[in-house]
Design an enzyme around this catalytic site. Sequence first.
Site, PDB file in Angstrom:
ATOM      1  N   ARG A 166       0.850  -1.189   0.000  1.00 17.80           N
ATOM      2  CA  ARG A 166       0.000   0.000   0.000  1.00 17.80           C
ATOM      3  C   ARG A 166       0.889   1.242   0.000  1.00 17.80           C
ATOM      4  O   ARG A 166       1.662   1.458   0.924  1.00 17.80           O
ATOM      5  CB  ARG A 166      -0.921   0.009   1.222  1.00 17.80           C
ATOM      6  CG  ARG A 166      -1.889   1.183   1.281  1.00 17.80           C
ATOM      7  CD  ARG A 166      -2.784   1.051   2.517  1.00 17.80           C
ATOM      8  NE  ARG A 166      -3.840   2.048   2.542  1.00 17.80           N
ATOM      9  CZ  ARG A 166      -3.739   3.261   3.078  1.00 17.80           C
ATOM     10  NH1 ARG A 166      -2.586   3.624   3.642  1.00 17.80           N
ATOM     11  NH2 ARG A 166      -4.750   4.094   3.055  1.00 17.80           N
ATOM     12  N   SER A 182     -13.016  -3.667  -0.426  1.00 16.03           N
ATOM     13  CA  SER A 182     -13.291  -3.148   0.911  1.00 16.03           C
ATOM     14  C   SER A 182     -14.737  -2.703   1.060  1.00 16.03           C
ATOM     15  O   SER A 182     -15.305  -2.106   0.143  1.00 16.03           O
ATOM     16  CB  SER A 182     -12.386  -1.950   1.222  1.00 16.03           C
ATOM     17  OG  SER A 182     -11.043  -2.328   1.345  1.00 16.03           O
ATOM     18  N   LYS A 229      -4.782   5.020   8.746  1.00 17.62           N
ATOM     19  CA  LYS A 229      -5.219   5.594   7.480  1.00 17.62           C
ATOM     20  C   LYS A 229      -5.876   6.942   7.727  1.00 17.62           C
ATOM     21  O   LYS A 229      -6.843   7.041   8.483  1.00 17.62           O
ATOM     22  CB  LYS A 229      -6.212   4.657   6.778  1.00 17.62           C
ATOM     23  CG  LYS A 229      -5.635   3.308   6.390  1.00 17.62           C
ATOM     24  CD  LYS A 229      -6.676   2.475   5.675  1.00 17.62           C
ATOM     25  CE  LYS A 229      -6.131   1.119   5.266  1.00 17.62           C
ATOM     26  NZ  LYS A 229      -7.156   0.318   4.552  1.00 17.62           N
TER      27      LYS A 229
END
Length: 208
Positions: A41, A109, A138
């Site tokens: 990521r 997701s 996040k």
Amino acid sequence: METIENLLRYYFITDDGEACISVLEQVDTALAAGATMIQYRNKRFGLEDYGEADSARQACHRLGVPFIVNDNVLLAKAVEADGAHLGQEDDNPQLARKVLGPGALIGLSVSTLSELENSNLEGCDYVGCGPVFPTDTKADAKSEGGLGLLRSVVQQSILPVVAIGGITATNAGQCFQEGAVGVAVISTISRASDPRKAARDLARACGL
């Protein structure tokens, strides 16, 4: 051959934020502890980061662990990743499947039950549900849905569900009790004072 449920059991996602160790150190630490899947990521990815992504893939493939790229389907294709994980506002999973091929692992997701109900899961292999617990890893993370959300998504999903968000070795067991086939973690390893110990502790919580 490993089942998708086994591959998702201990799912580590690299940290592109305020991590205590580098991305490649994160990957090596998780793999050494027995991680069963790694997701790369990097929300600020640029061509200068290609080498990092490729090195992470090589580390995974040396141990036969699937390497997934977050959001960026073209990067996943270029680096010969094993698949991609997509958010609600990312590329269409069916299109990702066409680009990456029939053998790719595609995850999607969801953060609410309505998102699950409104998602076309054709072409997907699993669902990531969260955040289950509070998390600040996040910057764009939504408010936690709790174990109740996880339970509902597991009951409604036609695909295996991975729990994400604020998961540690202490609470991972609760996610498995609600029916999650795996847990996905970032900061519990990448921002731990002792990443190696944290990674091993999580492995034990996953029954590995």
